[in-house]
Design a protein around this motif. Structure first.
Motif, short mmCIF file in Angstrom:
data_model
loop_
_atom_site.label_atom_id
_atom_site.label_comp_id
_atom_site.label_asym_id
_atom_site.label_seq_id
_atom_site.Cartn_x
_atom_site.Cartn_y
_atom_site.Cartn_z
N LEU A 1 3.82 -73.67 -64.46
CA LEU A 1 4.36 -72.84 -63.38
C LEU A 1 4.71 -71.43 -63.89
O LEU A 1 4.48 -70.44 -63.19
CB LEU A 1 5.61 -73.49 -62.80
CG LEU A 1 5.35 -74.73 -61.91
CD1 LEU A 1 6.67 -75.39 -61.56
CD2 LEU A 1 4.59 -74.34 -60.66
N ASP A 2 5.22 -71.36 -65.10
CA ASP A 2 5.50 -70.04 -65.67
C ASP A 2 4.23 -69.21 -65.78
O ASP A 2 4.23 -68.00 -65.50
CB ASP A 2 6.15 -70.19 -67.05
CG ASP A 2 7.58 -70.69 -66.96
OD1 ASP A 2 8.18 -70.55 -65.86
OD2 ASP A 2 8.09 -71.23 -67.95
N LYS A 3 3.16 -69.87 -66.18
CA LYS A 3 1.88 -69.15 -66.30
C LYS A 3 1.41 -68.67 -64.93
O LYS A 3 0.93 -67.53 -64.78
CB LYS A 3 0.83 -70.08 -66.92
CG LYS A 3 -0.51 -69.41 -67.19
CD LYS A 3 -1.46 -70.39 -67.87
CE LYS A 3 -2.80 -69.71 -68.13
NZ LYS A 3 -3.76 -70.66 -68.78
N THR B 1 0.77 -64.44 -60.93
CA THR B 1 1.15 -63.89 -59.62
C THR B 1 1.83 -62.53 -59.78
O THR B 1 1.58 -61.59 -59.02
CB THR B 1 2.10 -64.86 -58.90
OG1 THR B 1 1.46 -66.13 -58.77
CG2 THR B 1 2.47 -64.34 -57.52
N THR B 2 2.68 -62.44 -60.78
CA THR B 2 3.36 -61.16 -61.04
C THR B 2 2.34 -60.07 -61.37
O THR B 2 2.48 -58.91 -60.93
CB THR B 2 4.36 -61.33 -62.18
OG1 THR B 2 5.29 -62.37 -61.85
CG2 THR B 2 5.13 -60.04 -62.43
N SER B 3 1.34 -60.45 -62.15
CA SER B 3 0.29 -59.47 -62.48
C SER B 3 -0.45 -59.02 -61.23
O SER B 3 -0.74 -57.83 -61.03
CB SER B 3 -0.69 -60.08 -63.49
OG SER B 3 -0.04 -60.40 -64.70
N ASN C 1 9.22 -69.48 -58.01
CA ASN C 1 10.55 -69.39 -58.60
C ASN C 1 11.42 -70.57 -58.16
O ASN C 1 12.20 -71.12 -58.94
CB ASN C 1 11.21 -68.07 -58.23
CG ASN C 1 10.61 -66.88 -58.96
OD1 ASN C 1 10.02 -67.05 -60.03
ND2 ASN C 1 10.73 -65.70 -58.39
N GLY C 2 11.27 -70.96 -56.88
CA GLY C 2 12.01 -72.10 -56.38
C GLY C 2 11.59 -73.39 -57.09
O GLY C 2 12.43 -74.23 -57.44
N GLN C 3 10.27 -73.55 -57.29
CA GLN C 3 9.78 -74.73 -57.99
C GLN C 3 10.29 -74.76 -59.43
O GLN C 3 10.67 -75.81 -59.96
CB GLN C 3 8.25 -74.75 -57.97
CG GLN C 3 7.67 -75.01 -56.59
CD GLN C 3 6.16 -74.92 -56.59
OE1 GLN C 3 5.56 -74.61 -57.61
NE2 GLN C 3 5.55 -75.19 -55.45
#
Length: 472
Positions: A73-75, A80-82, A205-207
């Motif tokens: 999920l961090d990846k 997504t941020t990128s 972020n919620g997950q």
């Protein structure tokens, strides 16, 4: 507290070391039973520890799996941020383009406004001249043909200029409108995409927060199981300490019992030696008495030659003396009301008293009855089994304590091939207690049977001739 109880128990055992071997065996049995209980507790604790270890291992695997999901999920969040950053860059670029277009629009609007004012001036001029410009009058006012041509060219130029102005004006307006519409459309789409990506990032972020909470719960569970496992290991360690302490006490008690048995055997041998010495002295006395009788007989025979009366008196004296010896050795008759029965069937090979079976004269405190291996051996009377097991030279042996009319008796059964009773068991007269054999110090299958008045003390000091109590 448990260790203090064990020490107290052992002290009690040592304090009662003067009791019968059966009592000592009971105390040893209690210690061994206690040890078995501790070992069972150790097995239960080991099983509990293994179960906790398996639970911890399973939770650890689940925790690692969740951590992998969190990393995934961090990846995704980074990706997504990128994407959001790219979109924001595109939006910024579009905003710059819009700004440039707005500047261009402003310039075009200024030109359009200027053209509009020019057109308005021309319209006012036309209005002031009567509402229209008559180009024919201009042409007809020419002075000559060349002037006409010049006027015609000028009129065409003016007309064409007006047309160009209007066309340019319309083209610029259309261009501005198209550019503005494209920029607005592109900006709207970029905003929608940015909103979508922002929503996705919020969901991720919620997950992540949810997974972090789950990982926290699993870690707490892991710590709880680890604490329980540690507690079980502590209990097992304490049980091992108690077991080791019991083992030392059992070893010490066994050594003490062995020492008691050794001393009892030494005492038995000492008393046996005393009895042999006394028997030898008694035999010597009897021999001296016999020699004395023989000498007296010789004197009496010599006296026969001198006087018949003296001879007759001497013969009477001799008969009385000779008769007195077997009378002293005779055994009492068996009472018809004896409470004991013969414990087995077979041939009596040895009776109570002195005998020689190859190792020199020895005193036997019982009787031997020979028969085949496995022949049934029964209790001579009602009583309680005070010993059932190996007992020195008697091999497999059973000792039974009886109470007859308020008097305590003990019967001993030796060299048995099998035992059918156990210590503490109540038996009745005629009940099978084992089978005949040749265990211990034995030259063949037989039963060695003893009767003692009182409690058996491991020696022959209180043994009596069984024939006086059970008959032939």
């Amino acid at each position: 507290m448990r260790k203090q109880w064990l020490v107290t128990g052992l002290s009690s055992i040592l304090a009662f070391s003067i009791l019968m071997p059966t009592v000592n065996a009971d105390k040893l049995s209690e210690l061994e039973q206690e040890k078995q209980e501790i070992e069972q507790k150790q097995n239960d604790l080991n099983k509990g520890i293994n179960n906790k270890a398996n639970e911890i291992s399973k939770n650890q695997s689940a925790l690692e799996k969740i951590m992998e999901e969190i990393q995934s999920l961090d990846k995704q969040i980074q990706e997504t941020t990128s994407k959001v950053a790219v979109v924001e860059g595109e939006i910024e670029q579009t905003t710059a383009e819009i700004k440039d277009l707005k500047d261009s629009i402003a310039k075009l609007k200024k030109k359009i406004d200027e053209r509009t004012e020019l057109l308005k001036e021309r319209a006012r001029a036309i209005q002031m001249s009567g509402g229209s410009v008559d180009y024919i009058d201009v042409l007809l006012g020419a002075e000559d043909f060349v002037d006409f041509i010049d006027r015609f060219s000028a009129v065409n130029t003016l007309i064409e200029a007006d047309r160009e102005i209007m066309r340019t004006q319309e083209e610029d307006k259309e261009l501005l409108a198209n550019q503005k519409a494209q920029v607005e459309t592109k900006l709207a789409k970029q905003e929608e995409r940015r909103a979508e990506l922002e929503k996705l990032r919020n969901e991720l972020n919620g997950q992540k927060a949810e997974q972090d909470g789950l990982a926290k719960d699993l870690k707490a569970e892991q710590q709880r199981l680890a604490a329980e496992k540690s507690d079980l290991e502590q209990q097992r360690s304490e049980a091992l300490d108690v077991s080791a302490d019991l083992e030392k006490q059992i070893t010490k008690e066994q050594e003490r019992l062995a020492e008691v048995a050794r001393k009892a055997e030494e005492e038995r041998k000492r008393k046996l030696a005393q009895e042999r010495k006394a028997a030898a002295e008694q035999a010597a006395k009897k021999k001296a008495q016999a020699q004395k009788v023989q000498a007296q007989k010789a004197q009496e025979q010599k006296a026969e030659k001198s006087a018949e009366s003296v001879e007759s008196s001497s013969k009477s004296t001799e008969s009385a003396v000779l008769a007195s010896e077997p009378e002293a050795q005779a055994t009492p008759a068996v009472s018809s009301g004896s409470p004991f029965i013969r414990p087995t069937t077979g041939r009596v090979t040895s009776n109570f008293g002195w005998r020689d079976i190859g190792d020199g004269p020895e005193f036997t405190s019982g009787m031997d009855i020979a028969n085949g291996v496995g022949t049934a051996i029964t209790a001579a009377a009602d009583g309680y089994v005070s010993h059932a097991g190996v007992m020195g030279g008697l091999g497999n042996a059973v000792v039974i304590t009886h109470s007859v009319n308020g008097q305590t008796f003990t019967t001993v059964y030796g060299h048995m091939s099998a035992l059918n009773v156990s210590e503490g068991q109540k038996v009745t007269q005629g009940q099978r207690i084992g089978g005949m054999g040749s265990t211990g110090r034995s030259t063949g299958s037989h039963l060695h049977f003893e009767i003692h008045i009182g409690i058996w003390n491991g020696s022959s000091s209180n043994a009596v001739d069984p024939r006086n109590y059970i008959g032939s």
